[in-house]
Design an enzyme around this catalytic site. Sequence first.
Site, PDB file in Angstrom:
ATOM      1  N   SER A  25       0.852  -1.197   0.000  1.00  0.00           N
ATOM      2  CA  SER A  25       0.000   0.000   0.000  1.00  0.00           C
ATOM      3  C   SER A  25       0.888   1.247   0.000  1.00  0.00           C
ATOM      4  CB  SER A  25      -0.899  -0.001   1.236  1.00  0.00           C
ATOM      5  OG  SER A  25      -1.744  -1.132   1.201  1.00  0.00           O
ATOM      6  N   GLY A  83       6.137  -0.529  -0.208  1.00  0.00           N
ATOM      7  CA  GLY A  83       6.953   0.633   0.126  1.00  0.00           C
ATOM      8  C   GLY A  83       7.322   0.618   1.598  1.00  0.00           C
ATOM      9  N   ASP A  85       8.312   3.594   5.097  1.00  0.00           N
ATOM     10  CA  ASP A  85       8.485   4.983   5.552  1.00  0.00           C
ATOM     11  C   ASP A  85       9.927   5.261   5.951  1.00  0.00           C
ATOM     12  OD1 ASP A  85       5.643   5.805   5.399  1.00  0.00           O
ATOM     13  OD2 ASP A  85       5.438   4.120   6.779  1.00  0.00           O
ATOM     14  N   GLY A  96       3.715   1.817   7.726  1.00  0.00           N
ATOM     15  CA  GLY A  96       2.383   1.991   8.283  1.00  0.00           C
ATOM     16  C   GLY A  96       1.852   3.398   8.313  1.00  0.00           C
ATOM     17  N   GLY A  98       0.859   4.820   5.922  1.00  0.00           N
ATOM     18  CA  GLY A  98      -0.310   4.730   5.035  1.00  0.00           C
ATOM     19  C   GLY A  98      -1.442   3.947   5.690  1.00  0.00           C
ATOM     20  N   GLU A 104      -0.271  -5.392   5.831  1.00  0.00           N
ATOM     21  CA  GLU A 104       1.027  -5.468   5.132  1.00  0.00           C
ATOM     22  C   GLU A 104       1.931  -6.497   5.802  1.00  0.00           C
ATOM     23  OE1 GLU A 104       1.382  -0.917   3.444  1.00  0.00           O
ATOM     24  OE2 GLU A 104       2.106  -1.347   5.435  1.00  0.00           O
ATOM     25  N   LYS A 122      14.016   7.898   2.220  1.00  0.00           N
ATOM     26  CA  LYS A 122      13.527   6.990   3.266  1.00  0.00           C
ATOM     27  C   LYS A 122      14.665   6.289   4.022  1.00  0.00           C
ATOM     28  CE  LYS A 122       9.157   7.405   1.807  1.00  0.00           C
ATOM     29  NZ  LYS A 122       8.391   6.329   1.230  1.00  0.00           N
TER      30      LYS A 122
HETATM   31  C1  5RP Z   1       1.442   1.998   4.139  1.00  0.00           C
HETATM   32  C2  5RP Z   1       2.908   1.934   4.096  1.00  0.00           C
HETATM   33  C3  5RP Z   1       3.577   2.552   2.911  1.00  0.00           C
HETATM   34  O1  5RP Z   1       4.270   1.574   2.235  1.00  0.00           O
HETATM   35  C4  5RP Z   1       4.501   3.632   3.394  1.00  0.00           C
HETATM   36  O2  5RP Z   1       3.738   4.559   4.132  1.00  0.00           O
HETATM   37  C5  5RP Z   1       5.215   4.322   2.230  1.00  0.00           C
HETATM   38  O3  5RP Z   1       4.269   5.010   1.463  1.00  0.00           O
HETATM   39  P1  5RP Z   1       4.685   5.881   0.205  1.00  0.00           P
HETATM   40  O4  5RP Z   1       5.139   4.934  -0.843  1.00  0.00           O
HETATM   41  O5  5RP Z   1       3.414   6.613  -0.154  1.00  0.00           O
HETATM   42  O6  5RP Z   1       5.771   6.832   0.640  1.00  0.00           O
HETATM   43  O7  5RP Z   1       3.581   1.402   4.949  1.00  0.00           O
HETATM   44  O8  5RP Z   1       0.940   1.539   5.367  1.00  0.00           O
END
Ligand code: 5RP
Length: 227
Positions: A25, A83, A85, A96, A98, A104, A122
């Site tokens: 996600s 992905g 953070d 998380g 997202g 996940e 990141k």
């Molecule tokens: C969602 C996640 C995402 O993978 C994480 O937040 C990275 O998101 P993005 O690709 O929009 O930077 O862990 O729960």
Amino acid sequence: MNLKYQAAQAALKYLCSGMVIGLGSGSTTAIFIQLLAERLRVGVLRDIQGVSTSESTTALAQSLGIPLTTLDEHCTLDVHVDGADEVDSDLNLIKGLGRALLREKIVAIHAKQFIVIVDETKVVRRLGSRVPLPVEIVPFATLAQVRWLNTLGCRAELWLEPDGSPAVTDNGNYLARCWFPEGLEDAYHLAQVLSERPGIVEHGLFLDMAHRVIVSGHEGILEMERK
Ligand code: 5RP
């Protein structure tokens, strides 16, 4: 070119026809899903099935015509792409932000290969130095949980929507965000403490889980592999 796009594109070489693929996600994974759909559309890849980690990923995959299945039907996934953070040099992650960390993590543990796609912003020396750690909690005695989280050396808050209501996950739970002023001193110890606490459903520390991290940067793509 967009760095998230480059990371997503670099993951495509690990896919083969016939695979069952975990679909993470977030915005980087959304690009990956679009690229996957394009490969399926032109026939470069065939007979792929995805396992979704969130309602938004399900909606995206369905809108692009990617066939979806479940862990109940396939207990082992060939690959899971998601992905993150934050990523450190040991391939440990914070995920998380997202709001999808629970699903996940459930999907990731069923994958033969867990591939993480991130841009260079990141990458951190110490987890927790750039972003808060998200923690999913049951919607009961929520403030008591947040008070307890605050005893762990962080500033913890219930994650609120702009209108002041608690952010609710796809699983109907709430989320707290924990800011550690110096980052996490001992991520393993913290993960253990969190996992032993009744009412804490899951946390965003993904330790010893990723097999490969693809980092896109202005200098190109760097791939880190678990030894
Ligand atoms: C969602 C996640 C995402 O993978 C994480 O937040 C990275 O998101 P993005 O690709 O929009 O930077 O862990 O729960």
